[in-house]
Scaffold this motif. Sequence first.
Motif, PDB file in Angstrom:
ATOM      1  N   SER A 168     -23.886  10.030 -10.635  1.00 16.64           N
ATOM      2  CA  SER A 168     -23.839  11.069  -9.607  1.00 16.64           C
ATOM      3  C   SER A 168     -24.506  10.611  -8.313  1.00 16.64           C
ATOM      4  N   GLN A 169     -23.921  11.019  -7.207  1.00 13.17           N
ATOM      5  CA  GLN A 169     -24.528  10.816  -5.896  1.00 13.17           C
ATOM      6  C   GLN A 169     -25.142  12.160  -5.518  1.00 13.17           C
ATOM      7  N   VAL A 170     -26.469  12.237  -5.564  1.00  9.27           N
ATOM      8  CA  VAL A 170     -27.144  13.527  -5.452  1.00  9.27           C
ATOM      9  C   VAL A 170     -27.623  13.880  -4.053  1.00  9.27           C
ATOM     10  N   ALA A 171     -27.724  12.906  -3.176  1.00  8.94           N
ATOM     11  CA  ALA A 171     -28.192  13.193  -1.816  1.00  8.94           C
ATOM     12  C   ALA A 171     -27.766  12.063  -0.888  1.00  8.94           C
ATOM     13  N   ARG A 172     -27.826  12.359   0.378  1.00 11.53           N
ATOM     14  CA  ARG A 172     -27.513  11.356   1.402  1.00 11.53           C
ATOM     15  C   ARG A 172     -28.655  11.354   2.407  1.00 11.53           C
ATOM     16  N   GLU A 173     -29.094  10.171   2.757  1.00 10.22           N
ATOM     17  CA  GLU A 173     -30.180  10.022   3.725  1.00 10.22           C
ATOM     18  C   GLU A 173     -29.583   9.635   5.072  1.00 10.22           C
ATOM     19  N   VAL A 174     -30.061  10.313   6.110  1.00 11.57           N
ATOM     20  CA  VAL A 174     -29.614  10.014   7.467  1.00 11.57           C
ATOM     21  C   VAL A 174     -30.847   9.657   8.281  1.00 11.57           C
ATOM     22  N   ARG A 175     -30.814   8.508   8.899  1.00 10.15           N
ATOM     23  CA  ARG A 175     -31.932   8.083   9.753  1.00 10.15           C
ATOM     24  C   ARG A 175     -31.485   8.116  11.202  1.00 10.15           C
ATOM     25  N   VAL A 176     -32.341   8.659  12.045  1.00  8.71           N
ATOM     26  CA  VAL A 176     -32.044   8.714  13.474  1.00  8.71           C
ATOM     27  C   VAL A 176     -33.218   8.134  14.253  1.00  8.71           C
ATOM     28  N   ALA A 177     -32.904   7.454  15.328  1.00  7.80           N
ATOM     29  CA  ALA A 177     -33.943   6.932  16.219  1.00  7.80           C
ATOM     30  C   ALA A 177     -34.138   7.946  17.343  1.00  7.80           C
ATOM     31  N   LEU A 178     -35.379   8.337  17.545  1.00  6.84           N
ATOM     32  CA  LEU A 178     -35.680   9.343  18.552  1.00  6.84           C
ATOM     33  C   LEU A 178     -36.416   8.701  19.721  1.00  6.84           C
ATOM     34  N   PRO A 179     -36.087   9.111  20.932  1.00 10.02           N
ATOM     35  CA  PRO A 179     -36.722   8.525  22.111  1.00 10.02           C
ATOM     36  C   PRO A 179     -38.233   8.777  22.138  1.00 10.02           C
ATOM     37  N   ALA A 180     -38.992   7.753  22.378  1.00  9.04           N
ATOM     38  CA  ALA A 180     -40.448   7.874  22.455  1.00  9.04           C
ATOM     39  C   ALA A 180     -40.877   8.674  23.684  1.00  9.04           C
ATOM     40  N   GLU A 181     -39.999   8.772  24.669  1.00  7.09           N
ATOM     41  CA  GLU A 181     -40.328   9.504  25.892  1.00  7.09           C
ATOM     42  C   GLU A 181     -40.401  11.016  25.672  1.00  7.09           C
ATOM     43  N   LEU A 182     -39.809  11.494  24.600  1.00  9.17           N
ATOM     44  CA  LEU A 182     -39.848  12.930  24.309  1.00  9.17           C
ATOM     45  C   LEU A 182     -41.166  13.300  23.643  1.00  9.17           C
ATOM     46  N   THR A 183     -41.577  14.534  23.828  1.00  9.02           N
ATOM     47  CA  THR A 183     -42.765  15.027  23.139  1.00  9.02           C
ATOM     48  C   THR A 183     -42.394  15.288  21.672  1.00  9.02           C
ATOM     49  N   HIS A 184     -43.412  15.505  20.852  1.00  6.60           N
ATOM     50  CA  HIS A 184     -43.160  15.808  19.442  1.00  6.60           C
ATOM     51  C   HIS A 184     -42.269  17.048  19.311  1.00  6.60           C
ATOM     52  N   ALA A 185     -42.583  18.089  20.054  1.00 10.41           N
ATOM     53  CA  ALA A 185     -41.804  19.330  20.007  1.00 10.41           C
ATOM     54  C   ALA A 185     -40.351  19.096  20.438  1.00 10.41           C
ATOM     55  N   GLN A 186     -40.140  18.255  21.440  1.00 11.21           N
ATOM     56  CA  GLN A 186     -38.783  17.957  21.901  1.00 11.21           C
ATOM     57  C   GLN A 186     -38.003  17.180  20.840  1.00 11.21           C
ATOM     58  N   ARG A 187     -38.686  16.248  20.157  1.00 13.17           N
ATOM     59  CA  ARG A 187     -38.023  15.480  19.088  1.00 13.17           C
ATOM     60  C   ARG A 187     -37.643  16.402  17.931  1.00 13.17           C
ATOM     61  N   VAL A 188     -38.523  17.316  17.566  1.00 13.36           N
ATOM     62  CA  VAL A 188     -38.232  18.271  16.499  1.00 13.36           C
ATOM     63  C   VAL A 188     -37.030  19.119  16.874  1.00 13.36           C
ATOM     64  N   GLU A 189     -37.005  19.627  18.087  1.00 16.30           N
ATOM     65  CA  GLU A 189     -35.887  20.459  18.533  1.00 16.30           C
ATOM     66  C   GLU A 189     -34.576  19.669  18.580  1.00 16.30           C
ATOM     67  N   LEU A 190     -34.652  18.413  18.982  1.00 11.10           N
ATOM     68  CA  LEU A 190     -33.449  17.563  19.023  1.00 11.10           C
ATOM     69  C   LEU A 190     -32.867  17.385  17.617  1.00 11.10           C
ATOM     70  N   VAL A 191     -33.717  17.143  16.632  1.00  5.44           N
ATOM     71  CA  VAL A 191     -33.238  16.980  15.252  1.00  5.44           C
ATOM     72  C   VAL A 191     -32.696  18.306  14.708  1.00  5.44           C
ATOM     73  N   ARG A 192     -33.345  19.411  15.029  1.00  4.61           N
ATOM     74  CA  ARG A 192     -32.832  20.733  14.608  1.00  4.61           C
ATOM     75  C   ARG A 192     -31.432  20.961  15.167  1.00  4.61           C
ATOM     76  N   ASP A 193     -31.247  20.658  16.440  1.00  3.46           N
ATOM     77  CA  ASP A 193     -29.938  20.830  17.065  1.00  3.46           C
ATOM     78  C   ASP A 193     -28.899  19.948  16.401  1.00  3.46           C
ATOM     79  N   PHE A 194     -29.275  18.729  16.068  1.00  2.00           N
ATOM     80  CA  PHE A 194     -28.358  17.798  15.408  1.00  2.00           C
ATOM     81  C   PHE A 194     -27.971  18.323  14.021  1.00  2.00           C
ATOM     82  N   ALA A 195     -28.990  18.790  13.286  1.00  2.00           N
ATOM     83  CA  ALA A 195     -28.719  19.274  11.910  1.00  2.00           C
ATOM     84  C   ALA A 195     -27.912  20.548  11.952  1.00  2.00           C
TER      85      ALA A 195
END
Length: 100
Positions: A73-100
């Motif tokens: 069985s294939q039970v999960a899939r991992e997705v890795r994304v590179a996030l810009p260091a220029e963004l704040t932590h909150a901006q990176r979190v929001e960017l990933v939320r929007d993507f998901a």
Amino acid sequence: MISRSQGRSATAAIAYRVAERIEDRRTGLTFDYAKRGGVDHTETLAPDHAPDWVFDRSELWNRVEEAETRKNSQVAREVRVALPAELTHAQRVELVRDFA
């Protein structure tokens, strides 16, 4: 891909990714990565109509493991994304939320 044919489990993978302790009910093993560092943020996203147990990581990933019964069985899939260091932590979190 998190696949049983490769000897991996979703519970072990998620415990490592979120640096938590999760017991795998299928195998009886406990994966404890609570002392692991380097995890900046963890969050479970689900639709509004999702049941409450979805937000309990241990319950969610144990149910995923229980739903798949084949040894390959294939039970999960991992997705890795590179996030810009220029963004704040909150901006990176929001960017990933929007993507998901």
